[in-house]
Design a protein around this motif. Sequence first.
Motif, PDB file in Angstrom:
ATOM      1  N   GLY A   1      39.850  47.676  51.981  1.00  0.00           N
ATOM      2  CA  GLY A   1      38.681  47.268  51.210  1.00  0.00           C
ATOM      3  C   GLY A   1      38.836  47.536  49.720  1.00  0.00           C
ATOM      4  N   SER A   2      39.371  48.719  49.371  1.00  0.00           N
ATOM      5  CA  SER A   2      39.525  49.063  47.956  1.00  0.00           C
ATOM      6  C   SER A   2      40.598  48.207  47.288  1.00  0.00           C
ATOM      7  CB  SER A   2      39.867  50.540  47.806  1.00  0.00           C
ATOM      8  OG  SER A   2      41.111  50.838  48.398  1.00  0.00           O
ATOM      9  N   THR A   3      41.699  47.960  47.985  1.00  0.00           N
ATOM     10  CA  THR A   3      42.747  47.108  47.429  1.00  0.00           C
ATOM     11  C   THR A   3      42.240  45.698  47.201  1.00  0.00           C
ATOM     12  OG1 THR A   3      44.442  48.418  48.569  1.00  0.00           O
ATOM     13  CG2 THR A   3      45.084  46.245  47.773  1.00  0.00           C
ATOM     14  N   LEU A   4      41.466  45.191  48.168  1.00  0.00           N
ATOM     15  CA  LEU A   4      40.852  43.866  48.034  1.00  0.00           C
ATOM     16  C   LEU A   4      39.985  43.821  46.781  1.00  0.00           C
ATOM     17  CD1 LEU A   4      40.455  41.276  50.098  1.00  0.00           C
ATOM     18  CD2 LEU A   4      38.160  42.208  50.258  1.00  0.00           C
ATOM     19  N   ALA A   5      39.174  44.867  46.588  1.00  0.00           N
ATOM     20  CA  ALA A   5      38.274  44.916  45.437  1.00  0.00           C
ATOM     21  C   ALA A   5      39.043  44.962  44.119  1.00  0.00           C
ATOM     22  CB  ALA A   5      37.352  46.131  45.552  1.00  0.00           C
ATOM     23  N   LEU A   6      40.093  45.776  44.066  1.00  0.00           N
ATOM     24  CA  LEU A   6      40.848  45.922  42.819  1.00  0.00           C
ATOM     25  C   LEU A   6      41.563  44.625  42.444  1.00  0.00           C
ATOM     26  CD1 LEU A   6      42.322  49.520  43.220  1.00  0.00           C
ATOM     27  CD2 LEU A   6      40.370  48.789  41.843  1.00  0.00           C
ATOM     28  N   PHE A   7      42.157  43.952  43.423  1.00  0.00           N
ATOM     29  CA  PHE A   7      42.824  42.681  43.139  1.00  0.00           C
ATOM     30  C   PHE A   7      41.805  41.628  42.683  1.00  0.00           C
ATOM     31  CE2 PHE A   7      46.629  44.151  45.409  1.00  0.00           C
ATOM     32  CZ  PHE A   7      47.618  43.578  44.636  1.00  0.00           C
ATOM     33  N   PHE A   8      40.643  41.607  43.321  1.00  0.00           N
ATOM     34  CA  PHE A   8      39.639  40.613  42.967  1.00  0.00           C
ATOM     35  C   PHE A   8      39.112  40.850  41.552  1.00  0.00           C
ATOM     36  CE2 PHE A   8      35.391  38.696  43.006  1.00  0.00           C
ATOM     37  CZ  PHE A   8      35.693  37.436  43.499  1.00  0.00           C
ATOM     38  N   VAL A   9      38.866  42.119  41.210  1.00  0.00           N
ATOM     39  CA  VAL A   9      38.393  42.444  39.860  1.00  0.00           C
ATOM     40  C   VAL A   9      39.453  42.093  38.825  1.00  0.00           C
ATOM     41  CG1 VAL A   9      37.726  44.327  38.312  1.00  0.00           C
ATOM     42  CG2 VAL A   9      36.806  44.229  40.630  1.00  0.00           C
ATOM     43  N   ALA A  10      40.731  42.422  39.128  1.00  0.00           N
ATOM     44  CA  ALA A  10      41.813  42.121  38.190  1.00  0.00           C
ATOM     45  C   ALA A  10      41.927  40.624  37.944  1.00  0.00           C
ATOM     46  CB  ALA A  10      43.135  42.665  38.730  1.00  0.00           C
ATOM     47  N   PHE A  11      41.799  39.829  39.000  1.00  0.00           N
ATOM     48  CA  PHE A  11      41.880  38.379  38.844  1.00  0.00           C
ATOM     49  C   PHE A  11      40.643  37.818  38.147  1.00  0.00           C
ATOM     50  CE2 PHE A  11      40.699  34.196  40.552  1.00  0.00           C
ATOM     51  CZ  PHE A  11      41.771  33.443  40.116  1.00  0.00           C
ATOM     52  N   SER A  12      39.473  38.321  38.530  1.00  0.00           N
ATOM     53  CA  SER A  12      38.219  37.749  38.034  1.00  0.00           C
ATOM     54  C   SER A  12      37.976  38.048  36.562  1.00  0.00           C
ATOM     55  CB  SER A  12      37.046  38.283  38.861  1.00  0.00           C
ATOM     56  OG  SER A  12      37.193  37.934  40.215  1.00  0.00           O
ATOM     57  N   SER A  13      38.567  39.129  36.042  1.00  0.00           N
ATOM     58  CA  SER A  13      38.294  39.508  34.661  1.00  0.00           C
ATOM     59  C   SER A  13      38.681  38.402  33.678  1.00  0.00           C
ATOM     60  CB  SER A  13      39.027  40.805  34.304  1.00  0.00           C
ATOM     61  OG  SER A  13      40.432  40.621  34.434  1.00  0.00           O
ATOM     62  N   GLN A  14      39.836  37.760  33.921  1.00  0.00           N
ATOM     63  CA  GLN A  14      40.289  36.674  33.053  1.00  0.00           C
ATOM     64  C   GLN A  14      40.617  35.401  33.830  1.00  0.00           C
ATOM     65  OE1 GLN A  14      40.385  36.882  29.729  1.00  0.00           O
ATOM     66  NE2 GLN A  14      39.829  39.056  29.642  1.00  0.00           N
ATOM     67  N   GLY A  15      40.460  35.445  35.158  1.00  0.00           N
ATOM     68  CA  GLY A  15      40.861  34.318  35.982  1.00  0.00           C
ATOM     69  C   GLY A  15      42.362  34.107  35.981  1.00  0.00           C
ATOM     70  N   SER A  16      43.116  35.205  35.789  1.00  0.00           N
ATOM     71  CA  SER A  16      44.568  35.108  35.647  1.00  0.00           C
ATOM     72  C   SER A  16      45.290  35.661  36.865  1.00  0.00           C
ATOM     73  CB  SER A  16      45.017  35.875  34.396  1.00  0.00           C
ATOM     74  OG  SER A  16      46.426  35.964  34.339  1.00  0.00           O
ATOM     75  N   ALA A  17      46.147  34.836  37.467  1.00  0.00           N
ATOM     76  CA  ALA A  17      46.972  35.307  38.572  1.00  0.00           C
ATOM     77  C   ALA A  17      48.003  36.313  38.100  1.00  0.00           C
ATOM     78  CB  ALA A  17      47.667  34.118  39.249  1.00  0.00           C
ATOM     79  N   ALA A  18      48.404  36.212  36.830  1.00  0.00           N
ATOM     80  CA  ALA A  18      49.381  37.154  36.282  1.00  0.00           C
ATOM     81  C   ALA A  18      48.826  38.574  36.272  1.00  0.00           C
ATOM     82  CB  ALA A  18      49.782  36.740  34.869  1.00  0.00           C
ATOM     83  N   ASP A  19      47.524  38.735  36.005  1.00  0.00           N
ATOM     84  CA  ASP A  19      46.925  40.074  36.018  1.00  0.00           C
ATOM     85  C   ASP A  19      47.025  40.691  37.405  1.00  0.00           C
ATOM     86  OD1 ASP A  19      46.302  40.019  33.348  1.00  0.00           O
ATOM     87  OD2 ASP A  19      44.243  39.333  33.654  1.00  0.00           O
ATOM     88  N   ALA A  20      46.735  39.895  38.438  1.00  0.00           N
ATOM     89  CA  ALA A  20      46.867  40.390  39.808  1.00  0.00           C
ATOM     90  C   ALA A  20      48.323  40.703  40.133  1.00  0.00           C
ATOM     91  CB  ALA A  20      46.316  39.361  40.791  1.00  0.00           C
ATOM     92  N   ALA A  21      49.238  39.920  39.570  1.00  0.00           N
ATOM     93  CA  ALA A  21      50.664  40.169  39.794  1.00  0.00           C
ATOM     94  C   ALA A  21      51.094  41.486  39.164  1.00  0.00           C
ATOM     95  CB  ALA A  21      51.490  39.018  39.220  1.00  0.00           C
ATOM     96  N   TYR A  22      50.570  41.804  37.986  1.00  0.00           N
ATOM     97  CA  TYR A  22      50.891  43.079  37.344  1.00  0.00           C
ATOM     98  C   TYR A  22      50.423  44.255  38.193  1.00  0.00           C
ATOM     99  CZ  TYR A  22      51.657  40.264  33.142  1.00  0.00           C
ATOM    100  OH  TYR A  22      52.114  39.327  32.250  1.00  0.00           O
ATOM    101  N   VAL A  23      49.267  44.111  38.822  1.00  0.00           N
ATOM    102  CA  VAL A  23      48.738  45.165  39.693  1.00  0.00           C
ATOM    103  C   VAL A  23      49.684  45.400  40.866  1.00  0.00           C
ATOM    104  CG1 VAL A  23      46.854  45.778  41.264  1.00  0.00           C
ATOM    105  CG2 VAL A  23      46.348  44.742  39.046  1.00  0.00           C
ATOM    106  N   SER A  24      50.113  44.318  41.496  1.00  0.00           N
ATOM    107  CA  SER A  24      51.029  44.419  42.631  1.00  0.00           C
ATOM    108  C   SER A  24      52.378  44.990  42.208  1.00  0.00           C
ATOM    109  CB  SER A  24      51.220  43.039  43.269  1.00  0.00           C
ATOM    110  OG  SER A  24      52.078  43.099  44.380  1.00  0.00           O
ATOM    111  N   ALA A  25      52.895  44.514  41.079  1.00  0.00           N
ATOM    112  CA  ALA A  25      54.199  44.963  40.603  1.00  0.00           C
ATOM    113  C   ALA A  25      54.181  46.441  40.235  1.00  0.00           C
ATOM    114  CB  ALA A  25      54.633  44.133  39.401  1.00  0.00           C
TER     115      ALA A  25
END
Length: 397
Positions: A14-38
């Motif tokens: 649940g927390s990982t889902l939330a963090l990825f969604f917030v990271a993507f939603s902040s700018q609508g950028s898939a790259a931001d979510a990729a940085y989180v994963s990386a």
Amino acid sequence: MGVAEFLSGLGSTGSTLALFFVAFSSQGSAADAAYVSAAYMVLYMLASFVSPAVSARFDHRRVVVLQVVLKALIFVLPWVLSLTGNLTVGSIILVMGLTGLVTGATQPAYYHVLQDLSPERGVSAANAFIGSRYSAAAVIGAIVGGAVLAATGPTWLLFANVLSYLPLLWVLLRLPDRAAGTPSGEPRPHMAAALADLFGTRVLRLGILLDLAVVALSIPTSLLTKLANGVGTSATYYGIVSAASGFGMVLTMPLLARLNARRQRPGVVVGAIVVLALGLLLTGVVGATGQQGVPGVLLLSLAVCLAFLGSFAAGDKLLAVVQVSAPGAERTVAIAAITFSAMAAATVTTLVEGALADVLPVWWIQLVAGAMALTLALVGVVAFRRGWLPTSHASTT
């Protein structure tokens, strides 16, 4: 232990889902979510270099207790930041990086603890224990987490994750201490020499390269936010699509069990890669045809499930190919080398596809990846027919 592990898995999902969604939603950028994963994967890999020493030197239970305490403390940070409205992409990257660092340094000790709990079946029982709990929690946690995220935002999911570590900590504190490490009189193979031997045989070289190619063509987890956003902006849809990826892992276990008698046969590897290709192609078709709403999320979930099923099944079979072909003293090194290389390939793929998804339609990326996966399956067929992959449990070095 099983219940505590499951509850912890629900919180983490649940927390990982939330963090990825917030990271993507902040700018609508898939790259931001990729940085989180990386961030998670890179620091996990770096920490894994010291994990054998940690596991051999310190009591396993105490190491795992420290892991759980540190993770709980780490996730207090995003909860507080979300509570105050200051949760940013940078803070999420920091949290995931610290989580990867702690997990990478202590994970072998965690496996040892689970092995101690099922000594009659050893490592296989421990692996199955982790896999079953994680997969079930990934499915349920993603669906529930997506609904909660859509209704209340990330704060409660992050708080629930902190609380979810408490049952696991309580169970671990009640376990007895165990002797650290498992000393053996056999000398450990030198890593450089072992890797040179592994890549010196055609079977092992091709098996490792195929595994890396499968990882590179799989859908990065960080892209699930972008894909789900294509069929609807609701966080509930994102939770369903994420659950489909976990369900693909769940389906992998019984499938591999049924195919256990043919575990090392390359035909199974080729079949799994074809399933991966079909999942990728279907993902692209869903977007190319403009599917939206409930029909869109259902079709996308089916596609993602197939892609993850094919990816995990192919990865397991390719690992088995390398295990059966490597000299006995080098099998541990072979597994470690493939695992590390696969994480490195996943990191690079995540960053590249995240950047591409911000400038190109993400659906076309999946169509191209699907076509490449079909080409990879043809390579596997050629390798099989020419005898470049083993067809039995016998060593072919």
